[in-house]
Design an enzyme around this catalytic site. Structure first.
Site, PDB file in Angstrom:
ATOM      1  N   ASP A 174       0.873  -1.158   0.000  1.00 27.02           N
ATOM      2  CA  ASP A 174       0.000   0.000   0.000  1.00 27.02           C
ATOM      3  C   ASP A 174       0.924   1.226   0.000  1.00 27.02           C
ATOM      4  OD1 ASP A 174      -2.290   1.704   0.694  1.00 27.02           O
ATOM      5  OD2 ASP A 174      -1.420   1.737   2.700  1.00 27.02           O
ATOM      6  N   ASP A 200      -0.234   5.097   1.021  1.00 25.45           N
ATOM      7  CA  ASP A 200      -0.531   6.086   2.065  1.00 25.45           C
ATOM      8  C   ASP A 200      -0.499   5.460   3.453  1.00 25.45           C
ATOM      9  OD1 ASP A 200      -1.007   8.501   0.539  1.00 25.45           O
ATOM     10  OD2 ASP A 200      -2.788   7.500  -0.249  1.00 25.45           O
TER      11      ASP A 200
END
Length: 297
Positions: free
Chosen positions: A41, A43
């Site tokens: 991922d 953020d």
């Protein structure tokens, strides 16, 4: 193993099944570099959660709070956040309940951004002026640099799967000088017209809870990497656990979760789902330590 990866002794590390984790890391090392890929991922996983006592911005936040958004636009985007974010992280709602609401949130937010007539030429400056920070290291400011460098040097593909804004997060990586050829991003990208003005977001829409095969259909990304059967997965939410679902013949997967927020109430769930949980840890120390061990001959 803990001797070989001393970072696992850090106070921020929690592991429910140490023996199992030891076995996975051993297997990843034995399978060798040629079989490894990293799926992450972006953020709050590769980027930091906290900055100088405040929340760091996500790729959406960077845009939402930038000077190219009108005051009215900022207010509307903030209202959406206050309404939908509690739903996103509500431990008592099922993914089935959350999913359509996330689509609603992202769609409304993207529509608001389109109304702002954002210019492609402004993006680099927006990122430069933002407080975006990639995760650092214990001894040096640039843990992210070691992370990207190690993977690049060993030709390990890094797949970044993000519900954020692709154009923004690519620019963050570019400005950090680590956007190497082994990095691939699947995210929400903007489309601009001939004048360089944002007209819409390219589909399919990726939100927190559909990071799986469905949005990858047609990309064939994991098919091209069918020999890469060893996976290290990095995430910070429950939705990130499905990011490797498209990998055709997975043999070993190590799931590392950053538990950034609401640690007490979410700990149990994270420990059930991730092999290694990093609580309020702003660094990439543990990830880099494991990579160092796996990648060293």
């Amino acid at each position: 193993l803990w001797l070989q990866v001393p970072e696992l002794e850090k106070a921020t590390v929690r592991i429910r099944q140490p023996e199992r984790v030891r076995g996975i890391i051993q297997a990843l090392r034995e399978q060798g570099v040629a079989k490894l890929q990293v799926i992450s991922d972006f953020d709050m996983t590769l980027s930091r959660f906290g900055c100088n006592g405040r929340r760091c911005p996500t790729s959406h936040n960077i845009l939402d709070t930038s000077r190219v958004i009108s005051e009215d636009g900022k207010k509307k985007l903030k209202d959406l956040l206050h309404y939908y974010y509690p739903i996103e992280i509500d431990p008592n709602r099922t993914l089935e309940e959350k999913s359509p609401l996330m689509v609603e949130w992202w769609t409304k937010a993207h529509e608001l951004l389109v109304q702002q007539k954002i210019h492609k030429g402004d993006i680099a400056q927006i990122v430069r002026e933002s407080e975006a920070m990639l995760r650092y290291g214990h001894w040096m400011w640039d843990g992210f640099k070691e992370f990207f460098d190690q993977l690049h040097k060993n030709n390990v593909p890094l797949f970044i799967f993000s519900a954020g804004v692709g154009d923004i997060l690519e620019e963050i990586i570019r400005q950090a000088n680590v956007f190497y050829s082994n990095v691939n991003v699947v995210s929400n990208y903007m489309d601009f017209n001939d004048d360089g003005v944002l007209t819409h977001f390219r589909g399919p829409l990726i939100h927190t809870y559909n990071k799986n095969n469905t949005v990858l259909q047609g990309t064939g990304y994991f098919q091209q990497l069918s020999t890469r059967t060893s996976i290290i997965l990095l995430g910070d939410s429950m939705g990130d656990l499905t990011m490797a679902d498209g990998v055709p013949s997975m043999e070993n997967i190590l799931k590392i979760g950053f538990l950034n927020d609401k640690v007490e109430e979410r700990r149990g769930k994270y420990l059930d789902s991730y092999d290694i949980v990093l609580e309020s840890d702003e660094t990439l120390d543990v990830v880099n330590g494991i990579l160092r061990y796996i990648l060293t001959e």
